[in-house]
Motif scaffolding. Sequence first.
Motif, short mmCIF file in Angstrom:
data_model
loop_
_atom_site.label_atom_id
_atom_site.label_comp_id
_atom_site.label_asym_id
_atom_site.label_seq_id
_atom_site.Cartn_x
_atom_site.Cartn_y
_atom_site.Cartn_z
N UNK A 35 0.73 -1.24 -0.15
CA UNK A 35 -0.08 -0.13 -0.20
C UNK A 35 0.82 1.15 -0.08
N UNK A 36 1.92 1.44 0.71
CA UNK A 36 3.08 2.15 1.25
C UNK A 36 4.44 2.22 1.04
N UNK A 37 5.07 2.68 0.67
CA UNK A 37 6.51 2.38 0.68
C UNK A 37 7.15 3.33 1.37
N UNK A 38 8.51 2.47 2.62
CA UNK A 38 9.24 3.59 3.97
C UNK A 38 9.22 5.29 2.97
N UNK A 39 9.97 4.78 1.30
CA UNK A 39 10.95 6.39 0.77
C UNK A 39 9.85 6.95 1.01
N UNK A 40 8.60 6.48 0.78
CA UNK A 40 7.90 7.65 0.74
C UNK A 40 7.05 8.90 1.82
N UNK A 41 7.65 8.39 3.27
CA UNK A 41 7.68 9.05 4.11
C UNK A 41 8.84 10.26 4.13
N UNK A 42 8.36 11.27 5.04
CA UNK A 42 9.45 11.70 5.43
C UNK A 42 9.12 12.52 6.56
N UNK A 43 9.22 12.00 7.64
CA UNK A 43 9.24 12.43 8.87
C UNK A 43 10.03 13.37 10.05
N UNK A 44 9.63 14.58 10.12
CA UNK A 44 10.27 16.04 10.38
C UNK A 44 10.16 16.22 11.68
N UNK A 45 9.35 15.34 12.42
CA UNK A 45 9.59 15.50 14.01
C UNK A 45 9.27 14.62 15.26
N UNK A 46 11.02 13.70 14.63
CA UNK A 46 11.04 12.54 14.97
C UNK A 46 13.00 12.65 15.40
N UNK A 47 12.91 12.26 16.36
CA UNK A 47 14.59 12.74 16.63
C UNK A 47 15.47 11.81 15.27
N UNK A 48 16.47 11.61 15.09
CA UNK A 48 17.16 11.54 13.74
C UNK A 48 17.84 9.55 14.66
N UNK A 49 18.00 10.09 15.41
CA UNK A 49 19.25 8.76 16.30
C UNK A 49 18.16 7.55 16.30
N UNK A 50 17.16 6.70 15.89
CA UNK A 50 16.45 5.56 15.77
C UNK A 50 17.07 4.73 16.76
N UNK A 51 16.87 3.38 17.05
CA UNK A 51 16.84 2.54 17.56
C UNK A 51 17.74 1.49 16.49
N UNK A 52 19.01 0.10 16.09
CA UNK A 52 18.97 0.19 15.33
C UNK A 52 18.52 -1.58 15.01
N UNK A 53 17.27 -1.44 14.13
CA UNK A 53 16.37 -2.34 14.20
C UNK A 53 17.06 -3.51 13.38
N UNK A 54 18.24 -3.58 12.76
CA UNK A 54 18.20 -4.57 11.65
C UNK A 54 19.99 -5.62 12.25
#
Length: 335
Positions: free
Chosen positions: A116-135
Amino acid sequence: MELFSEIYSCYYQVLRHLLCSQDVLTIQDIRRLICEEGFEESLLSIIPKLEDGTWNLFENDGKLCRSKISSSFITPVSDLEKSYLKALLSDPRMGLFLEKEQLKALDKMLASVAPLWRPEQFYYFDKFADSDPYEDENYRNCFRTLLQAQKQNRYVDIDYTSPNGRRVHHHYIPARLEYSVKNDKFRILALKPVKLAYNKGLQHEAQRGEKMKLEILNVSRIRRVQLMEKTLSSPIDIDEMIQRSYYKEPLKLCIVNKRNALERAMLHFANYEKNTTKIDEDTYECLIYYNQNMETELLIEVMSFGPMLTVIENERFLNDLKARLQKQIKLGPQC
């Protein structure tokens, strides 16, 4: 009601239980079951549509309601739902909850389906950049071990790096996993056995001679987790422990329901305990209960919501809000 909506999935499950029970219900029974199966604010969306006939799902006989469908009612998976599921599988966080074999099997089942969508279609402008290393493999192993321990009420041996860089080594009981959208991080609410009583609200008598203190650990700061054979001897009400830690005065918000503000607010603050009341046709009062650990994140979320929300009380939160706004004003020219 829409044929499918990821936002209202809770409503679908609540109504499915109501409709398939085949019991004759009063409107009070329906209200009670909605609160048990969903959220308190679900009443604001579900009850009016049932009462005015927008959702024509019950036969009304005086004050009694009877389901219009049989208990064997089955809802097939639509193409839209398959497309939604395919999109979810592209989220790296899904790998934390599913085994690699399960992910491969699902990918194979949905091979012919377009997401229905792909991750690269979203831009999160109000989220911290140092996300957890999920992979990261160590992160995934730690996460799944914590998840297993939580389900089995087992103790774990944790090596943890504190925010100030100090190594911490303790035994814990993982009680609940939480996700912060703003930080894009998982944290674990963990019970820590202590010898002395702490008068901070987040404590509980777990068993004779032992007290439990609730601590919050960022999963990304955990270096090693090892399951132990020891299990919790008696259940602990985590919600009750958290509730005892709340400030006496909740945060009181006024929500003007324009531009779908009420729905957005319910989603925005979905992870907090709250009580929402309708004041008039377009105005709602929302009480949010929180403690010191939640305070900073809640403040940021309130500031990011928009002009349809007004902080009414409490004085503590208002002072923090004013101080943060004044700080941002001073930083404005520099930016």
